[in-house]
Design a protein around this motif. Structure first.
Motif, PDB file in Angstrom:
ATOM      1  N   ILE A 237      -1.430 -10.797  -5.150  1.00  0.00           N
ATOM      2  CA  ILE A 237      -2.716 -10.568  -4.552  1.00  0.00           C
ATOM      3  C   ILE A 237      -2.807 -11.549  -3.042  1.00  0.00           C
ATOM      4  N   ILE A 238      -2.393 -12.755  -3.150  1.00  0.00           N
ATOM      5  CA  ILE A 238      -2.361 -13.513  -1.833  1.00  0.00           C
ATOM      6  C   ILE A 238      -1.251 -13.042  -0.806  1.00  0.00           C
ATOM      7  N   ALA A 239      -0.339 -12.488  -1.599  1.00  0.00           N
ATOM      8  CA  ALA A 239       0.726 -11.845  -0.618  1.00  0.00           C
ATOM      9  C   ALA A 239       0.404 -10.546   0.116  1.00  0.00           C
ATOM     10  N   LEU A 240      -0.547  -9.692  -0.605  1.00  0.00           N
ATOM     11  CA  LEU A 240      -1.022  -8.480  -0.104  1.00  0.00           C
ATOM     12  C   LEU A 240      -1.928  -9.011   0.933  1.00  0.00           C
ATOM     13  N   ARG A 241      -2.734  -9.853   0.817  1.00  0.00           N
ATOM     14  CA  ARG A 241      -3.873 -10.349   2.041  1.00  0.00           C
ATOM     15  C   ARG A 241      -2.960 -10.686   3.178  1.00  0.00           C
ATOM     16  N   SER A 242      -1.867 -11.314   3.201  1.00  0.00           N
ATOM     17  CA  SER A 242      -1.366 -11.745   4.460  1.00  0.00           C
ATOM     18  C   SER A 242      -0.263 -10.892   4.776  1.00  0.00           C
ATOM     19  N   GLY A 243       0.116  -9.938   4.052  1.00  0.00           N
ATOM     20  CA  GLY A 243       1.052  -9.078   4.322  1.00  0.00           C
ATOM     21  C   GLY A 243       2.619  -9.593   4.142  1.00  0.00           C
ATOM     22  N   ARG A 244       2.726 -10.760   3.641  1.00  0.00           N
ATOM     23  CA  ARG A 244       3.702 -11.314   3.572  1.00  0.00           C
ATOM     24  C   ARG A 244       4.393 -11.210   1.966  1.00  0.00           C
ATOM     25  N   LEU A 245       5.089 -10.004   1.838  1.00  0.00           N
ATOM     26  CA  LEU A 245       5.399  -9.542   0.333  1.00  0.00           C
ATOM     27  C   LEU A 245       6.903  -9.799   0.174  1.00  0.00           C
ATOM     28  N   THR A 246       7.448 -10.033   1.136  1.00  0.00           N
ATOM     29  CA  THR A 246       9.017 -10.707   0.868  1.00  0.00           C
ATOM     30  C   THR A 246       9.098 -11.849  -0.388  1.00  0.00           C
ATOM     31  N   GLU A 465       1.025 -17.637   2.936  1.00  0.00           N
ATOM     32  CA  GLU A 465      -0.162 -18.487   3.829  1.00  0.00           C
ATOM     33  C   GLU A 465      -0.140 -17.431   5.278  1.00  0.00           C
ATOM     34  N   GLY A 466      -1.340 -17.116   5.608  1.00  0.00           N
ATOM     35  CA  GLY A 466      -1.554 -16.617   6.976  1.00  0.00           C
ATOM     36  C   GLY A 466      -2.815 -15.903   7.046  1.00  0.00           C
ATOM     37  N   PRO A 467      -3.308 -15.018   8.129  1.00  0.00           N
ATOM     38  CA  PRO A 467      -4.552 -14.484   8.417  1.00  0.00           C
ATOM     39  C   PRO A 467      -4.465 -13.108   7.652  1.00  0.00           C
ATOM     40  N   ASP A 468      -5.567 -12.355   7.184  1.00  0.00           N
ATOM     41  CA  ASP A 468      -5.400 -11.064   6.717  1.00  0.00           C
ATOM     42  C   ASP A 468      -4.458 -10.058   7.438  1.00  0.00           C
ATOM     43  N   ASP A 469      -3.768  -9.479   6.657  1.00  0.00           N
ATOM     44  CA  ASP A 469      -3.095  -7.983   7.344  1.00  0.00           C
ATOM     45  C   ASP A 469      -3.818  -7.404   7.596  1.00  0.00           C
ATOM     46  N   GLY A 470      -3.625  -6.407   8.776  1.00  0.00           N
ATOM     47  CA  GLY A 470      -4.184  -5.369   9.487  1.00  0.00           C
ATOM     48  C   GLY A 470      -4.986  -4.361   8.463  1.00  0.00           C
ATOM     49  N   TRP A 471      -4.132  -4.078   7.271  1.00  0.00           N
ATOM     50  CA  TRP A 471      -4.752  -2.989   6.531  1.00  0.00           C
ATOM     51  C   TRP A 471      -5.762  -3.564   5.446  1.00  0.00           C
ATOM     52  N   VAL A 472      -5.515  -4.821   5.306  1.00  0.00           N
ATOM     53  CA  VAL A 472      -6.437  -5.362   4.420  1.00  0.00           C
ATOM     54  C   VAL A 472      -8.042  -5.568   5.293  1.00  0.00           C
ATOM     55  N   GLN A 473      -7.852  -6.020   6.770  1.00  0.00           N
ATOM     56  CA  GLN A 473      -9.175  -6.024   7.334  1.00  0.00           C
ATOM     57  C   GLN A 473      -9.706  -4.617   7.279  1.00  0.00           C
ATOM     58  N   ARG A 474      -8.753  -3.532   7.471  1.00  0.00           N
ATOM     59  CA  ARG A 474      -9.704  -2.284   7.629  1.00  0.00           C
ATOM     60  C   ARG A 474     -10.158  -1.879   6.334  1.00  0.00           C
ATOM     61  N   LEU A 475      -9.609  -2.245   5.164  1.00  0.00           N
ATOM     62  CA  LEU A 475     -10.034  -2.022   3.761  1.00  0.00           C
ATOM     63  C   LEU A 475     -11.453  -2.739   3.726  1.00  0.00           C
ATOM     64  N   ARG A 476     -11.618  -3.923   4.008  1.00  0.00           N
ATOM     65  CA  ARG A 476     -12.957  -4.701   4.057  1.00  0.00           C
ATOM     66  C   ARG A 476     -14.047  -4.298   4.922  1.00  0.00           C
ATOM     67  N   SER A 477     -13.696  -3.786   6.025  1.00  0.00           N
ATOM     68  CA  SER A 477     -14.591  -3.285   6.930  1.00  0.00           C
ATOM     69  C   SER A 477     -14.993  -1.625   6.429  1.00  0.00           C
ATOM     70  N   SER A 478     -14.170  -1.001   5.667  1.00  0.00           N
ATOM     71  CA  SER A 478     -14.555   0.258   5.199  1.00  0.00           C
ATOM     72  C   SER A 478     -15.361   0.122   3.906  1.00  0.00           C
ATOM     73  N   PHE A 479     -15.376  -1.146   3.163  1.00  0.00           N
ATOM     74  CA  PHE A 479     -16.440  -1.303   2.201  1.00  0.00           C
ATOM     75  C   PHE A 479     -17.658  -2.018   2.909  1.00  0.00           C
TER      76      PHE A 479
END
Length: 501
Positions: A237-246, A465-479
């Motif tokens: 979950i925290i990796a998805l938020r930051s987009g750092r999945l590696t 660690e890091g700010p929200d990835d772009g797709w998470v920002q769009r997802l949150r905005s859509s909700f």
């Protein structure tokens, strides 16, 4: 020269955000002042906060050994193991699992535990048996328990050292763990501290940005008790938020390989023995003190025929299994949604506590020692004394009621069944309340005392660690849940710590 207190000095609960501790401090003159000279901060002083907490942990573990001492001989007459609250699986299973006869786990006897726990039992039990054969005057069971208690206590000390290493700015949070009555009465009931210690080291390695090694430790912990593998979900979950999945894929790979390597010898050469743990958990009926036990009791009270949905599930265990899996799965989906939509990326410890608590709440088995899984996680997730103490009281009440119920099962009723159900319900409710409080602080991060100390950041995020990835920002905005969360605040370097892990 500035008169402002240093922002680097560790948090003092009485002076900051813990209302319970602040209230208690009134008995000794009130909270520490913002300009006070802290006794543990004087140069050259030996008794710093981490050392005090480590000493308290060792003291509580010593008291735990004393508390179990009436049972060490193995002469459990007249229910002494229950009347003295000193029962321990460690001693009982030395005989039940054939270790007292020199049986090799999984080879000569089908041990009921995952393989790393079985290896641990054999690594300590077989030398004790060998020594006992050559020295018949010793009590092998007592020796086995004492050796296990020593090693499990070491894992408990490692766990509190990890908590201190993860919370260098909040060292007194670890006192919640060090002084917990839960540790006192359940530390050596079973081998749970083996998995807890491995999982704790895994978390520390993740924070230190060693994701593969972190995964290996979580995988080994999962091969001792299943629950450390659940922490991979919060890491995702925290990796998805930051987009750092590696880093998450690296941790996942490490966990899978470690779990597979640990299990392979037994799976390949002793397959039936390896299956016993899974078959046992599949076939086990509703256990005492669970949600399902409470529901079955209420079915009997509310239904004139004694039937009801919980009783029906009790009679159809395969269906019950699927229901528990489904409820836990739905809870995990809800946790994923919460984790993605929260105003700020949830802290890893918050998510880890919730996923393990959800598993216990919906499980058909909730053994007394499973409470140990939650203690270090709640300390890291929500280190506020008041709610944790209320939960602790409920757990100790359940502990006492459980032993009374065991005596009653032997034909000597001690308490009414309704009293045990009440104790079980209070335990369930207090864990659910802790979950609710953690969820509230995820949704309202300004209430999170750990974030306040660390400038709004998650000190456990590690390589994710890091700010929200772009797709998470769009997802949150859509909700419609508000603007994207800001980048984590950069905080000053950690102050020196005497704890090295």
């Amino acid at each position: 020269m500035s008169t402002q207190p240093s922002t680097d000095r560790p948090d003092v609960p009485s002076a900051t955000s813990d209302g319970f501790v602040r209230g208690l401090s009134q008995f000794i003159g009130g909270p520490l002042g913002s300009h006070a000279t802290r006794p543990d901060a004087r140069p050259g002083r030996f008794w710093t906060a981490p050392r005090i907490i480590m000493a308290l942990t060792c003291l509580i573990l010593a008291f735990s050994w004393v508390q179990k001492s009436p049972c060490m001989s193995g002469d459990w007459q007249k229910n002494v193991q229950y009347t003295r609250f000193c029962y321990t699986d460690v001693l009982a299973l030395y005989y039940a699992e054939g270790l007292s006869d020199g049986a090799v786990p999984y080879v000569d006897h089908q041990v009921e535990y995952p393989v790393v726990t079985g290896y641990f039992m054999g690594a300590l039990g077989l030398p004790v048996h060998w020594y006992g054969v050559n020295h018949p005057d010793i009590n092998q069971g007592s020796w086995f328990y004492n050796v296990n208690a020593l090693v499990l206590s070491l894992f408990a000390v490692i766990t509190v050292a990890v908590i201190l290493a993860l919370r260098r700015r909040r060292p007194w949070d670890a006192a919640i763990f060090a002084l917990s009555p839960i540790i006192l009465v359940t530390a050596t009931v079973n081998w749970d501290f083996l998995a807890i210690g491995l999982a704790a080291i895994g978390l520390l390695l993740w924070v230190r940005k060693h994701p593969i090694a972190a995964g290996v430790l979580l995988g080994l912990g999962g091969a001792a008790k299943l629950w450390p593998l659940f922490i991979l979900g919060p890491l995702l979950i925290i990796a998805l938020r930051s987009g750092r999945l590696t880093p998450w894929f690296q941790a996942m790979a490490g966990a899978v390989v470690a779990w597979g390597v640990a299990n392979f010898p037994v799976w390949y050469w002793q397959h039936e023995a390896w299956l016993r743990f899974f078959r046992l958990n599949s076939e086990r009926p509703i256990d005492w003190g669970t949600l399902w036990y409470i529901g079955r009791y209420l079915d009997g009270k509310w239904s004139s025929s004694g039937g009801g949905p919980f009783q029906w599930l009790s009679d159809h265990v395969p269906t019950l299994n699927w229901v528990t899996y489904a409820l836990f799965g739905l809870a995990c989906v809800g946790l994923l949604v919460l984790g993605l939509l929260a105003p700020q990326p949830p802290r890893l410890a918050q998510l880890a506590f919730l996923v393990v608590a959800f598993f216990l709440i919906f499980s058909k088995v909730w053994s007394q020692q499973y409470v140990l899984w939650l203690v270090p996680l709640i300390v890291l997730a929500r280190p506020k004394w008041g709610a944790i103490l209320a939960w602790t009281v409920a757990e100790i009440g359940y502990f006492a009621a459980f032993y009374a119920e065991l005596i009653g099962a032997g034909g000597k009723p001690v308490i009414p069944e309704g009293t045990f159900v009440l104790a079980s319900t209070l335990r369930l409710v207090t864990v659910a309340v802790l979950c609710g409080l953690v969820i509230r602080e995820i949704w309202r991060p300004e209430l999170d005392v750990v974030r306040q100390t660390y400038g709004g950041a998650d000190p456990d995020a590690g390589p994710a660690e890091g700010p929200d990835d772009g797709w998470v920002q769009r997802l949150r905005s859509s909700f419609g849940v508000g603007a994207p969360s800001p980048s984590p605040v950069v905080v000053p370097p950690e102050p020196p710590s005497v704890v090295k892990v």
